[in-house]
Design an enzyme around this catalytic site. Structure first.
Site, PDB file in Angstrom:
ATOM      1  N   CYS A 132     -41.781 -29.067   1.828  1.00 17.64           N
ATOM      2  CA  CYS A 132     -41.450 -29.378   0.244  1.00 17.64           C
ATOM      3  C   CYS A 132     -41.549 -28.090  -0.460  1.00 17.64           C
ATOM      4  O   CYS A 132     -40.464 -27.865  -1.052  1.00 17.64           O
ATOM      5  CB  CYS A 132     -41.837 -30.540  -0.327  1.00 17.64           C
ATOM      6  SG  CYS A 132     -42.658 -31.791   0.764  1.00 17.64           S
ATOM      7  N   ARG A 162     -51.423 -29.633  10.343  1.00 16.91           N
ATOM      8  CA  ARG A 162     -52.418 -30.309   9.485  1.00 16.91           C
ATOM      9  C   ARG A 162     -53.754 -30.495  10.194  1.00 16.91           C
ATOM     10  O   ARG A 162     -53.569 -30.759  11.658  1.00 16.91           O
ATOM     11  CB  ARG A 162     -51.914 -31.814   9.099  1.00 16.91           C
ATOM     12  CG  ARG A 162     -50.647 -31.560   8.133  1.00 16.91           C
ATOM     13  CD  ARG A 162     -50.337 -32.905   7.491  1.00 16.91           C
ATOM     14  NE  ARG A 162     -48.834 -32.596   7.097  1.00 16.91           N
ATOM     15  CZ  ARG A 162     -48.155 -33.966   6.778  1.00 16.91           C
ATOM     16  NH1 ARG A 162     -48.249 -34.828   7.187  1.00 16.91           N
ATOM     17  NH2 ARG A 162     -46.735 -33.403   6.205  1.00 16.91           N
ATOM     18  N   GLN A 180     -41.099 -32.296  11.637  1.00 17.41           N
ATOM     19  CA  GLN A 180     -40.395 -33.476  10.951  1.00 17.41           C
ATOM     20  C   GLN A 180     -38.885 -33.355  10.764  1.00 17.41           C
ATOM     21  O   GLN A 180     -38.498 -32.091  10.400  1.00 17.41           O
ATOM     22  CB  GLN A 180     -40.978 -33.934   9.756  1.00 17.41           C
ATOM     23  CG  GLN A 180     -42.395 -34.441   9.486  1.00 17.41           C
ATOM     24  CD  GLN A 180     -42.872 -34.738   8.374  1.00 17.41           C
ATOM     25  OE1 GLN A 180     -43.876 -35.374   8.310  1.00 17.41           O
ATOM     26  NE2 GLN A 180     -42.381 -34.201   7.399  1.00 17.41           N
ATOM     27  N   ASP A 182     -37.176 -33.526   8.365  1.00 11.57           N
ATOM     28  CA  ASP A 182     -37.519 -33.330   6.834  1.00 11.57           C
ATOM     29  C   ASP A 182     -36.142 -32.810   5.982  1.00 11.57           C
ATOM     30  O   ASP A 182     -35.464 -31.934   6.549  1.00 11.57           O
ATOM     31  CB  ASP A 182     -38.646 -32.267   6.651  1.00 11.57           C
ATOM     32  CG  ASP A 182     -39.595 -32.475   5.503  1.00 11.57           C
ATOM     33  OD1 ASP A 182     -39.070 -33.545   4.801  1.00 11.57           O
ATOM     34  OD2 ASP A 182     -40.045 -31.743   5.007  1.00 11.57           O
ATOM     35  N   HIS A 184     -34.598 -32.577   1.633  1.00 17.50           N
ATOM     36  CA  HIS A 184     -35.263 -33.011   0.364  1.00 17.50           C
ATOM     37  C   HIS A 184     -33.637 -32.790  -0.514  1.00 17.50           C
ATOM     38  O   HIS A 184     -32.805 -32.089  -0.373  1.00 17.50           O
ATOM     39  CB  HIS A 184     -35.969 -31.984  -0.440  1.00 17.50           C
ATOM     40  CG  HIS A 184     -37.339 -31.617   0.117  1.00 17.50           C
ATOM     41  ND1 HIS A 184     -37.639 -31.265   1.406  1.00 17.50           N
ATOM     42  CD2 HIS A 184     -38.492 -32.596  -0.015  1.00 17.50           C
ATOM     43  CE1 HIS A 184     -38.955 -31.496   1.678  1.00 17.50           C
ATOM     44  NE2 HIS A 184     -39.496 -32.309   0.822  1.00 17.50           N
ATOM     45  N   LYS A 263     -40.955 -45.438  -3.850  1.00 14.85           N
ATOM     46  CA  LYS A 263     -40.473 -44.939  -2.531  1.00 14.85           C
ATOM     47  C   LYS A 263     -39.949 -46.449  -1.676  1.00 14.85           C
ATOM     48  O   LYS A 263     -40.535 -47.422  -2.073  1.00 14.85           O
ATOM     49  CB  LYS A 263     -41.462 -44.424  -1.938  1.00 14.85           C
ATOM     50  CG  LYS A 263     -42.699 -45.068  -1.430  1.00 14.85           C
ATOM     51  CD  LYS A 263     -43.780 -44.339  -0.648  1.00 14.85           C
ATOM     52  CE  LYS A 263     -44.910 -45.413  -0.430  1.00 14.85           C
ATOM     53  NZ  LYS A 263     -45.933 -45.215   0.418  1.00 14.85           N
ATOM     54  N   HIS A 309     -37.501 -37.006  -1.599  1.00 14.42           N
ATOM     55  CA  HIS A 309     -38.018 -36.609  -0.135  1.00 14.42           C
ATOM     56  C   HIS A 309     -37.643 -37.366   1.264  1.00 14.42           C
ATOM     57  O   HIS A 309     -37.684 -38.594   0.866  1.00 14.42           O
ATOM     58  CB  HIS A 309     -39.609 -36.460   0.110  1.00 14.42           C
ATOM     59  CG  HIS A 309     -40.218 -35.716  -1.019  1.00 14.42           C
ATOM     60  ND1 HIS A 309     -40.768 -34.611  -1.010  1.00 14.42           N
ATOM     61  CD2 HIS A 309     -40.651 -36.143  -2.408  1.00 14.42           C
ATOM     62  CE1 HIS A 309     -41.353 -34.017  -1.783  1.00 14.42           C
ATOM     63  NE2 HIS A 309     -41.166 -35.124  -3.070  1.00 14.42           N
TER      64      HIS A 309
HETATM   65 ZN    ZN Z   1     -41.231 -33.361   0.867  1.00  9.51          ZN
END
Ligand code: ZN
Length: 434
Positions: A132, A162, A180, A182, A184, A263, A309
């Site tokens: 992000c 992580r 991921q 991922d 945005h 969310k 996200h």
């Molecule tokens: Zn994010």
């Protein structure tokens, strides 16, 4: 792990222990059988099917073998295709980033212990635990107008790190390194509903494709929250409308949202009746403030966008682990590393087998000619153990009639079929990602 910084942290990559839910007598029996050791284990399947391995020299990381990479790349292709259809631009951002960015995003304060850190000269740096903050830098790198919104940035190849509790890593579910699907979305509050609707549609499509049952949870404003109450109200209303329009049932979790926005978690139940959070759609009012993100509106005023996200599969690694156990290794045709085995009955049929193989190759299928000196029965048995979707047996009769004898995984012997007809059948199946 502190889960308050981003959707990915709070849910998508939350590494849950499987939850067994007893739904019927059958289920009790099934669960009992599983407890007795019949439960599919992705680590064993990974070894049996030669997909990946783990090595002590790199804990919490996967060594993908060629066959495993086929699955990985097909999933990546699926996500890229869907992203393109939905108007995402793909980005790629650095893995090693200075501490100042993590301070700005709040990760250094709340997530530092879970980050891999380095001292390079006088500079403290960290491996990114999520994409992000760097996506926000790309948004902020130019003056954005209301006409640029919604701006959708996807980073499906960003390798994340992580630091899980030492000793707890293992298999594809608990990793130090993962990726991921991922993305945005930067949009105005008015655009939230439409964006969420298309994300829910995509989540349903993808989960249905794999035979998962999806269900939704909407988490709303907690007592302590950032952002104006009016914005919260507007966003929650948009999420509810999107859920209603998608005609899906959802569970309302009052006050269960994170402090920075409401969310939707999209959970699935797998064939073992386990529940997984796979997709997450998270609205964020905080990050546009932290990064001073803005766009120029119609009237020339500067406004803050809203950030969404989202991840549809979560981490590719974890998703593949879930999928292998859900399907007990029997992946659909489009995901199978080897899709077709061609088995000549006698060595005099090898030439015809090669001809069949050439056409499979031309049509873009992944195939193997099993012409080693073993019995046909043994090769068929091996194909079943390897969970190959189609086994084609070719002998004199097939050769003469330009046919193949087809054995389909899960359906058994389909008998002889014109090879052209077989190719049409599998092409259709592949195109539909059946
Ligand atoms: Zn994010």
């Amino acid at each position: 792990m502190n889960g308050n910084l981003c959707a990915e942290l709070s849910t998508t990559h939350r590494l849950r222990k499987p939850q067994f839910v007893l739904k019927s007598k059958n289920m009790k029996e099934k669960t009992l059988r599983q407890a007795q050791g019949e439960k599919p284990d992705h680590r064993k399947l990974g070894e049996q099917l030669d997909l990946f391995s783990f090595h002590d020299v790199s804990p919490g990381a996967v060594f993908w073998h060629p066959k495993g990479m086929v699955i990985y790349k097909e999933l990546e292709k699926l996500i890229r295709e869907e992203n393109e259809k939905m108007g995402y631009g793909e980005v790629s951002t650095p893995i090693l980033v200075k501490k100042e960015l993590w301070e700005k995003s709040g990760h250094w304060e709340k997530f530092k212990d879970n980050m891999f850190q380095f001292q390079i000269g006088n500079e403290a740096q960290g491996l990114k635990p999520m994409n992000c903050p760097e996506a926000h830098l790309i948004f902020a790198s130019r003056i954005r107008s209301y006409q640029d919104l919604p701006l959708r940035l996807a980073e499906p190849t960003g390798r994340l790190h992580r630091k899980e509790v030492s000793g707890s890593v293992g298999g594809l579910f608990r990793l130090y390194q993962f990726t991921q699907d991922d993305a945005h979305i930067y949009c105005s509050p008015e655009q939230i509903e439409k964006e969420i609707s298309s994300l829910l549609k995509l989540a349903l499509k993808i989960h249905k494709m794999f035979g998962f049952k999806s269900f939704f949870r909407l988490a709303t404003k907690p007592d302590e929250a950032l952002g104006s109450p009016r914005l919260w109200e507007k966003a929650e209303e948009a999420l509810k409308t999107a859920l209603k329009k998608s005609k899906v049932k959802y569970e309302l979790r009052e006050k269960d949202g994170t402090f920075y926005g409401p969310k939707i978690d999209v959970n699935v139940t797998d064939s073992l009746e386990r529940e997984w959070t796979i997709a997450t759609v998270q609205i964020d009012f905080q990050v546009p403030e932290r990064f001073a993100l803005e766009y120029v509106d119609k009237d020339g005023s500067r406004k803050r966008p809203v950030v969404i996200h989202r991840a549809m599969l979560g981490s590719f690694e974890r998703f593949i682990g879930i999928l292998l156990e859900h399907l007990n290794g029997a992946l659909p045709l489009w995901l199978s590393p080897e899709q077709i085995w061609i088995i000549p009955i006698a060595s005099r049929n090898n030439k015809y087998a090669e001809k069949v193989a050439a056409e499979c190759n031309e049509a873009g299928f992944r195939y193997i000619v099993k012409d080693e000196n073993e019995t046909v029965a043994k090769k068929i048995r091996e194909g079943e153990v390897q969970k190959i979707p189609y086994l084609l047996v070719v002998g004199d009769k097939e050769e003469k009639a330009k046919k193949v004898s087809v054995r389909q995984r899960g359906k058994g012997n389909l008998g002889q079929m014109k090879f052209d007809k077989f190719l049409q059948k599998v092409k259709r199946e592949y195109d539909e990602r059946g």
